[in-house]
Design a protein around this motif. Structure first.
Motif, PDB file in Angstrom:
ATOM      1  N   ARG A  69     -54.713  12.566  15.126  1.00 46.66           N
ATOM      2  CA  ARG A  69     -56.004  12.975  15.697  1.00 46.66           C
ATOM      3  C   ARG A  69     -56.021  12.620  17.188  1.00 46.66           C
ATOM      4  NH1 ARG A  69     -61.167  10.341  13.206  1.00 46.66           N
ATOM      5  NH2 ARG A  69     -60.468  11.343  11.296  1.00 46.66           N
ATOM      6  N   ASP A  70     -56.296  13.605  18.006  1.00 48.86           N
ATOM      7  CA  ASP A  70     -56.298  13.423  19.472  1.00 48.86           C
ATOM      8  C   ASP A  70     -55.027  12.728  19.946  1.00 48.86           C
ATOM      9  OD1 ASP A  70     -58.888  14.453  19.379  1.00 48.86           O
ATOM     10  OD2 ASP A  70     -59.768  12.448  19.149  1.00 48.86           O
ATOM     11  N   GLY A  71     -53.909  13.106  19.386  1.00 55.59           N
ATOM     12  CA  GLY A  71     -52.641  12.542  19.844  1.00 55.59           C
ATOM     13  C   GLY A  71     -52.326  11.168  19.264  1.00 55.59           C
ATOM     14  N   ASN A  72     -53.240  10.589  18.487  1.00 54.47           N
ATOM     15  CA  ASN A  72     -52.968   9.287  17.855  1.00 54.47           C
ATOM     16  C   ASN A  72     -52.738   9.469  16.366  1.00 54.47           C
ATOM     17  OD1 ASN A  72     -53.485   7.552  20.127  1.00 54.47           O
ATOM     18  ND2 ASN A  72     -55.675   8.010  19.845  1.00 54.47           N
ATOM     19  N   VAL A  73     -51.924   8.572  15.779  1.00 57.07           N
ATOM     20  CA  VAL A  73     -51.814   8.557  14.326  1.00 57.07           C
ATOM     21  C   VAL A  73     -52.906   7.625  13.808  1.00 57.07           C
ATOM     22  CG1 VAL A  73     -50.355   8.029  12.346  1.00 57.07           C
ATOM     23  CG2 VAL A  73     -49.336   8.991  14.416  1.00 57.07           C
ATOM     24  N   VAL A  74     -53.781   8.156  12.939  1.00 61.98           N
ATOM     25  CA  VAL A  74     -54.904   7.370  12.424  1.00 61.98           C
ATOM     26  C   VAL A  74     -54.835   7.287  10.903  1.00 61.98           C
ATOM     27  CG1 VAL A  74     -56.374   8.046  14.377  1.00 61.98           C
ATOM     28  CG2 VAL A  74     -56.481   9.352  12.234  1.00 61.98           C
ATOM     29  N   THR A  75     -55.532   6.312  10.342  1.00 59.24           N
ATOM     30  CA  THR A  75     -55.559   6.151   8.880  1.00 59.24           C
ATOM     31  C   THR A  75     -56.457   7.229   8.270  1.00 59.24           C
ATOM     32  OG1 THR A  75     -57.471   4.663   8.914  1.00 59.24           O
ATOM     33  CG2 THR A  75     -55.308   3.633   9.130  1.00 59.24           C
ATOM     34  N   SER A  76     -56.049   7.727   7.114  1.00 64.58           N
ATOM     35  CA  SER A  76     -56.886   8.747   6.452  1.00 64.58           C
ATOM     36  C   SER A  76     -56.891   8.557   4.942  1.00 64.58           C
ATOM     37  CB  SER A  76     -56.366  10.146   6.798  1.00 64.58           C
ATOM     38  OG  SER A  76     -55.059  10.304   6.275  1.00 64.58           O
ATOM     39  N   GLY A  77     -56.404   7.394   4.476  1.00 61.95           N
ATOM     40  CA  GLY A  77     -56.370   7.181   3.028  1.00 61.95           C
ATOM     41  C   GLY A  77     -56.361   5.696   2.712  1.00 61.95           C
ATOM     42  N   GLY A  78     -56.346   5.373   1.414  1.00 62.91           N
ATOM     43  CA  GLY A  78     -56.341   3.987   0.967  1.00 62.91           C
ATOM     44  C   GLY A  78     -54.971   3.351   1.178  1.00 62.91           C
ATOM     45  N   ARG A  79     -53.949   4.043   0.695  1.00 62.26           N
ATOM     46  CA  ARG A  79     -52.595   3.565   0.964  1.00 62.26           C
ATOM     47  C   ARG A  79     -52.126   4.303   2.212  1.00 62.26           C
ATOM     48  NH1 ARG A  79     -49.332   3.774  -4.585  1.00 62.26           N
ATOM     49  NH2 ARG A  79     -50.274   5.835  -4.778  1.00 62.26           N
ATOM     50  N   VAL A  80     -51.765   3.582   3.244  1.00 63.78           N
ATOM     51  CA  VAL A  80     -51.552   4.212   4.560  1.00 63.78           C
ATOM     52  C   VAL A  80     -50.064   4.439   4.840  1.00 63.78           C
ATOM     53  CG1 VAL A  80     -51.964   3.979   7.044  1.00 63.78           C
ATOM     54  CG2 VAL A  80     -53.747   3.326   5.410  1.00 63.78           C
ATOM     55  N   VAL A  81     -49.259   3.403   4.748  1.00 66.25           N
ATOM     56  CA  VAL A  81     -47.808   3.569   4.900  1.00 66.25           C
ATOM     57  C   VAL A  81     -47.100   2.675   3.882  1.00 66.25           C
ATOM     58  CG1 VAL A  81     -47.807   4.164   7.387  1.00 66.25           C
ATOM     59  CG2 VAL A  81     -47.641   1.766   6.700  1.00 66.25           C
ATOM     60  N   VAL A 102     -56.999   3.789  14.455  1.00 66.30           N
ATOM     61  CA  VAL A 102     -55.748   4.101  15.161  1.00 66.30           C
ATOM     62  C   VAL A 102     -54.662   3.100  14.751  1.00 66.30           C
ATOM     63  CG1 VAL A 102     -54.648   4.233  17.440  1.00 66.30           C
ATOM     64  CG2 VAL A 102     -56.967   5.131  17.105  1.00 66.30           C
ATOM     65  N   ILE A 103     -53.499   3.630  14.383  1.00 65.71           N
ATOM     66  CA  ILE A 103     -52.384   2.771  13.941  1.00 65.71           C
ATOM     67  C   ILE A 103     -51.459   2.532  15.128  1.00 65.71           C
ATOM     68  CG2 ILE A 103     -50.529   2.497  12.256  1.00 65.71           C
ATOM     69  CD1 ILE A 103     -51.866   4.723  10.595  1.00 65.71           C
ATOM     70  N   ASN A 104     -51.191   1.274  15.411  1.00 65.20           N
ATOM     71  CA  ASN A 104     -50.274   0.929  16.509  1.00 65.20           C
ATOM     72  C   ASN A 104     -48.939   0.447  15.968  1.00 65.20           C
ATOM     73  OD1 ASN A 104     -52.037   1.248  18.864  1.00 65.20           O
ATOM     74  ND2 ASN A 104     -53.241  -0.328  17.818  1.00 65.20           N
ATOM     75  N   ASN A 124     -48.512  14.778   5.841  1.00 69.22           N
ATOM     76  CA  ASN A 124     -49.250  13.759   6.607  1.00 69.22           C
ATOM     77  C   ASN A 124     -48.583  13.613   7.977  1.00 69.22           C
ATOM     78  OD1 ASN A 124     -46.929  12.044   6.250  1.00 69.22           O
ATOM     79  ND2 ASN A 124     -47.724  11.440   4.234  1.00 69.22           N
ATOM     80  N   ALA A 125     -49.020  12.618   8.751  1.00 71.24           N
ATOM     81  CA  ALA A 125     -48.479  12.473  10.110  1.00 71.24           C
ATOM     82  C   ALA A 125     -46.981  12.149  10.068  1.00 71.24           C
ATOM     83  CB  ALA A 125     -49.229  11.377  10.854  1.00 71.24           C
ATOM     84  N   GLY A 126     -46.543  11.493   9.010  1.00 68.06           N
ATOM     85  CA  GLY A 126     -45.125  11.136   8.896  1.00 68.06           C
ATOM     86  C   GLY A 126     -44.258  12.351   8.624  1.00 68.06           C
ATOM     87  N   THR A 127     -44.696  13.218   7.723  1.00 63.09           N
ATOM     88  CA  THR A 127     -43.869  14.386   7.399  1.00 63.09           C
ATOM     89  C   THR A 127     -43.775  15.307   8.616  1.00 63.09           C
ATOM     90  OG1 THR A 127     -45.785  15.484   6.396  1.00 63.09           O
ATOM     91  CG2 THR A 127     -44.318  14.345   4.908  1.00 63.09           C
ATOM     92  N   SER A 128     -44.881  15.425   9.378  1.00 58.81           N
ATOM     93  CA  SER A 128     -44.842  16.373  10.497  1.00 58.81           C
ATOM     94  C   SER A 128     -43.905  15.897  11.600  1.00 58.81           C
ATOM     95  CB  SER A 128     -46.241  16.622  11.059  1.00 58.81           C
ATOM     96  OG  SER A 128     -46.728  15.443  11.645  1.00 58.81           O
TER      97      SER A 128
END
Ligand code: AMP
Ligand code: GLY
Length: 429
Positions: free
Chosen positions: A372-384, A350-352, A34-38
């Motif tokens: 997505r487009d340089g922003n971290v966005v939500t893509s699931g039910g549990r997000v962080v 978009v997550i801020n 996910n965006a965190g691992t990358s």
């Protein structure tokens, strides 16, 4: 060495983060991540689905992966470990046969009963009339479970018989869970406090890990629908030294010995979901053939030992020589979810606030996130899952919620009471 982590949730972010800290490890690849691992040092994502065993296998062969650690249950139950092992690759987890402990609730219940491991009374059915006849003779509440994997949605705690019969029909008549629901287990309702007991097993030897507790219900005070887990903390004060000894002796040791007797010795992370009654007796609610999510996040926050070393020892059948060191502090993780979860929810928000620098004692593990487009966005039910260490549960909770306050998106939802049972125990001590 190069390590492959299979999965994309908060558990896999925590696994990749911890594995990357090992001096032995040059690169961790997470499939699909996910965006965190990358964004972790030494960690890269590869766009392969966690259930695409063929593609994972060719990737591991072509890229000389030396160790694979599997996060979620689906590839384990589908036999990923057998496939990798057949090709001479080291893959940490149970075989397809041993993973049935999670893959089939009726297999698990029959096993528990055969080896006299304490659990709720039960019966299994494939025929709706027999299930209904049985239900009429039982008292409520009563629990109805789809036999197979249902992503945490296959369990109904029914308060009356109508609800129980409706749950049986969803499985056996309406096919809500497909083949996972072609059999149901109907089970006595147990009262008490739940705890998660996770260990590493090498076929014979057992290394118990730090205890933990998660909050499965969506809303404060453990109300609302069941979810994958809305927060967790470690240790679980309900597991006193006495209860710990009882769990090892009455549950974990007979489980590992029983599987060996069945000819399917267990290697991997083994998770027993337990109900601890007021009188201190313990019964098994379920087995999982993997680490828990979100329990992994606080447990690995406290792990001081090298996780790769431990997995290597387990794969070599040497866990009797392993020792494990824990941070004595309490770790507590708060899941921030999408409004609507565990039902339908919006994605792409978009997550801020993720860029705010966290102190060493705080870590935000990503789950349903994407770039997505340089922003971290939500893509699931549990997000962080925002996880913090503190001198006690109260301090860990305060630090976690302080950090939660920095993270925002349109439609964020989280519980505000994670850890309340442990905090009230601490207050009364
Ligand atoms: P399972 O997936 O089997 O762990 O069930 C999910 C959740 O349902 C558990 O974490 C419990 O909160 C609840 N549950 C399952 N079985 C029982 C039971 N026999 N008695 C009471 N609650 C249960
Ligand atoms: N948090 C419970 C599980 O991972 O099944």
């Amino acid at each position: 060495m190069k390590v492959l982590v299979v999965g994309s949730g908060g558990r896999e972010h925590a696994l990749a983060w911890k594995i990357a800290q090992s001096n032995k490890v040059k690169e961790v690849v997470v499939a699909p991540g996910n965006a965190g691992t990358s964004s972790e040092p030494k960690v890269n994502n590869i766009d392969i689905d966690a259930e695409d065993i063929d593609a994972l296998l060719s990737f591991a062969q072509q890229r000389a992966v030396e160790l694979t650690i599997v996060g979620p249950e689906a590839p384990l139950v589908a036999g990923i470990v057998d496939r990798f092992t057949d090709k001479g690759l080291r893959c940490f987890g149970p075989s397809e046969a041993a993973a049935q402990l999670e893959g089939s609730k009726s297999f698990a219940k029959d096993f528990l009963s055969k080896y006299n491991i304490p659990t709720a009374a039960y019966a299994s059915f494939t025929d709706i009339n027999s299930a209904e006849q049985y239900l009429r003779k039982q008292s409520c509440p009563i629990v109805v479970k789809a036999d197979g994997l249902a992503a945490g949605k296959g369990v109904t705690v029914a308060m009356d018989k109508e609800q129980a019969i409706a749950a049986v029909k969803e499985c056996l008549q309406e096919n809500r869970f497909g083949s996972a629901g072609s059999k149901v287990v109907i089970e006595e309702f147990l009262e008490g406090e739940e705890a998660s007991f996770m260990c590493m097993v090498d076929g014979v030897h057992i290394l118990p890990l730090a205890t933990s507790q998660d909050h499965k219900a969506r809303d404060n005070r453990d109300k609302g629908p069941n979810t994958g887990g809305m927060g967790a903390y470690s240790p679980a004060p309900v597991v006193t030294d006495e209860v710990h000894a009882l769990i090892m002796h009455e549950i974990i040791e007979p489980t590992v010995a029983g599987l060996t007797e069945e000819g399917i010795p267990y290697t991997g992370f083994l998770y027993a979901g337990l109900m601890i009654a007021n009188d201190g007796t313990v019964r098994v609610l379920e087995y999982n053939c993997r680490f828990g999510d979100p329990e992994t996040q606080p447990v690995l926050m406290r792990l001081k030992s090298d996780l790769v070393d431990l997995c290597d020892k387990a794969l070599d059948g040497n866990l009797q020589h392993a020792s494990v060191e824990w941070d004595p502090r309490v770790a507590l993780g708060v899941v921030m979810a999408s409004t609507g979860y565990p039902g339908p929810y919006r994605k792409g928000q978009v997550i801020n606030g993720l860029d705010k620098v966290e102190p060493d004692s705080v870590k935000t593990f990503h789950a349903g996130t994407q770039v997505r487009d340089g922003n971290v966005v939500t893509s699931g039910g549990r997000v962080v899952c925002v996880t913090a260490l503190g001198k006690d549960t109260l301090e860990a909770q305060e630090k976690a919620y302080d950090a939660v306050g920095n993270i925002r998106w349109d439609g964020v939802y989280y519980r505000t009471d994670i850890g309340y049972r442990a905090i009230s125990r601490e207050k009364s001590d």
